[in-house]
Design a protein around this motif. Structure first.
Motif, short mmCIF file in Angstrom:
data_model
loop_
_atom_site.label_atom_id
_atom_site.label_comp_id
_atom_site.label_asym_id
_atom_site.label_seq_id
_atom_site.Cartn_x
_atom_site.Cartn_y
_atom_site.Cartn_z
N ARG A 185 -44.20 38.20 -37.70
CA ARG A 185 -44.77 36.99 -37.10
C ARG A 185 -44.36 36.84 -35.65
N PHE A 186 -43.09 37.12 -35.37
CA PHE A 186 -42.59 37.00 -33.99
C PHE A 186 -43.28 38.02 -33.09
N ALA A 187 -43.36 39.26 -33.54
CA ALA A 187 -44.03 40.29 -32.74
C ALA A 187 -45.50 39.96 -32.57
N ASP A 226 -51.89 45.13 -35.53
CA ASP A 226 -51.52 46.54 -35.63
C ASP A 226 -50.31 46.86 -34.74
N GLU A 227 -50.33 46.32 -33.53
CA GLU A 227 -49.18 46.55 -32.64
C GLU A 227 -47.92 45.89 -33.19
N ALA A 228 -48.10 44.71 -33.78
CA ALA A 228 -46.94 44.02 -34.37
C ALA A 228 -46.34 44.84 -35.50
N ARG A 229 -47.19 45.43 -36.33
CA ARG A 229 -46.68 46.30 -37.41
C ARG A 229 -45.94 47.51 -36.83
N ASP A 230 -46.50 48.09 -35.77
CA ASP A 230 -45.82 49.22 -35.14
C ASP A 230 -44.46 48.81 -34.59
#
Length: 171
Positions: free
Chosen positions: A19-21, A29-33
């Motif tokens: 959530r923070f990312a 997708d970038e947050a998961r990475d």
């Protein structure tokens, strides 16, 4: 740090890190990475992890730094709506009118938070959305307690004033 310790101390932070990312980079997708990179960093430094006092705060700081690095490399603006990261449902007793009203209010709040300066945006996200303590926010953002309190006060005041103006005058 053993595999078992990693599973019990680090993996439960996955949703908060995501959530923070997501709030910072605005792309799932970038947050998961980024979360995956955080886990890799933790695992690669597992021998030093026992010395950390607050593992979760350290992971949040790494998430913040990696997110900011991604933003710098792409030089783009944040575009995230609050309804992607928050559940605004109130159960089964809510009317369609009330549901729509709450959804509109959350969208407005998300817009107001997105328009805040970066430091205020990060502090309000960590405190009011993620529920971190003031000390944990100090550790994550590497700023002192007074800066956390001032930024949080200004962020909340700005969001409240904007919401009142929007409701009163439609601005």
């Amino acid at each position: 740090m053993s595999l078992e310790a990693f599973k019990t101390r680090v993996l439960p932070t996955k949703d908060k890190l995501f959530r923070f990312a997501l709030k910072l980079v605005g792309d799932a997708d970038e947050a998961r990475d980024i979360v995956q990179e955080v886990f890799i960093k933790v695992w690669n430094k597992r021998n030093e992890m026992d010395e950390l006092e607050n593992m979760e705060a350290w992971c949040m700081r790494v998430t913040r730094n990696l997110s900011l690095d991604k933003l710098k490399s792409k030089k783009r603006k944040l575009t995230d709506s609050l309804d992607q990261t928050h559940d605004i449902s109130m159960g089964e007793n809510i009317t369609p009118y009330r549901s729509t009203e709450l959804s509109d209010t959350m969208i407005k709040i998300g817009t107001f938070i997105s328009s805040l300066p970066d430091k205020q945006k990060q502090v309000i996200q960590l405190r009011d959305v993620e529920g971190y303590s003031y000390q944990e926010i100090c550790d994550i953002l590497e700023i002192d307690m007074n800066q956390v309190k001032v930024n949080l006060f200004r962020a909340r005041k700005s969001v409240r004033e904007n919401l009142l103006n929007a409701n009163a005058y439609g601005l």
